[in-house]
Scaffold this motif. Sequence first.
Motif, PDB file in Angstrom:
ATOM      1  N   ARG A 229     -17.185 -31.549 -24.078  1.00  0.00           N
ATOM      2  CA  ARG A 229     -16.504 -30.247 -24.010  1.00  0.00           C
ATOM      3  C   ARG A 229     -16.754 -29.411 -25.261  1.00  0.00           C
ATOM      4  O   ARG A 229     -15.903 -28.624 -25.672  1.00  0.00           O
ATOM      5  CB  ARG A 229     -14.991 -30.463 -23.834  1.00  0.00           C
TER       6      ARG A 229
ATOM      7  N   ASP B 111     -22.094 -32.081 -18.069  1.00  0.00           N
ATOM      8  CA  ASP B 111     -20.728 -31.570 -18.229  1.00  0.00           C
ATOM      9  C   ASP B 111     -20.679 -30.469 -19.281  1.00  0.00           C
ATOM     10  O   ASP B 111     -20.039 -29.429 -19.096  1.00  0.00           O
ATOM     11  CB  ASP B 111     -19.786 -32.702 -18.656  1.00  0.00           C
TER      12      ASP B 111
ATOM     13  N   LYS C 246     -22.317 -27.182 -17.947  1.00  0.00           N
ATOM     14  CA  LYS C 246     -21.509 -26.478 -16.952  1.00  0.00           C
ATOM     15  C   LYS C 246     -20.330 -25.782 -17.609  1.00  0.00           C
ATOM     16  O   LYS C 246     -19.987 -24.643 -17.265  1.00  0.00           O
ATOM     17  CB  LYS C 246     -21.035 -27.457 -15.871  1.00  0.00           C
ATOM     18  N   ARG C 247     -19.710 -26.447 -18.573  1.00  0.00           N
ATOM     19  CA  ARG C 247     -18.546 -25.848 -19.241  1.00  0.00           C
ATOM     20  C   ARG C 247     -18.955 -24.684 -20.128  1.00  0.00           C
ATOM     21  O   ARG C 247     -18.286 -23.650 -20.167  1.00  0.00           O
ATOM     22  CB  ARG C 247     -17.828 -26.904 -20.078  1.00  0.00           C
TER      23      ARG C 247
END
Length: 242
Positions: free
Chosen positions: A108, A141, A144-145
């Motif tokens: 993230r 991930d 995409k974030r």
Amino acid sequence: MDPFSFDPARLEALTFDVFGTVVDWHGGVVREGRRLARGRGLKVDWSAFANAWRAKYAPSMDRVRRGELAWTRIDDLHRMSLEETLQEFGIGSFTEEEKARLNLAWHRLDPWPDAVKGLRRLKKRYIVATLSNGNVRLLVDMAKRAGLPWDCIFSAEIFRRYKRDPEVYLGAIDMLGLKPHQVMMVAAHQDDLRAAHAVGMPTAFVRRPLEYGDPKKKDLTPEPVFDLVVDSLEELAGRLGA
């Protein structure tokens, strides 16, 4: 023509280191640590924590190289290193669920302010791809974030070797159907670029003074062997005419 001479006109693809070059791992780990510690009365220097955790990154991969560990993806190496770092900092109050969330902070991470715009510009002219030790799901991930516009994702997990092993660079080049001189390695880490140069790739050094949260902790003096030295991915796009 000398394959080691840099000619931008021959470039067809750029491969990018990700942690520190495209995204701010330090800020992401600090943010997640502070969030988990909120209301607990913990007194933790989260910047120091992030750097101590990151310092275990290369030694953990070396354990795989030496055969002390079987092939292990970065998520799992991060988790082993996290346990050690929590112990070093005297943090014993996190639950297993909280430790798992902290470990996934690496999925993230925020991009540096110039990264997305720079990549979009470069993508119009070149193939843009990761070439990272991060495992595939981590990189997906993160992309995409953060809105990272990769054409493809190359991970050490695909080759079951870690950078700076030459097989990783050569494997990505082969999968692109190109020659080393047609693929530029872009990184904020000089050892990564030295390894790429050794297999014939042109190189671009991106200065990231805040990678470790403090510019005093980062060597920003580039080696003469690097083909380009820039302060942002937008500058890189401009230098390459994208």
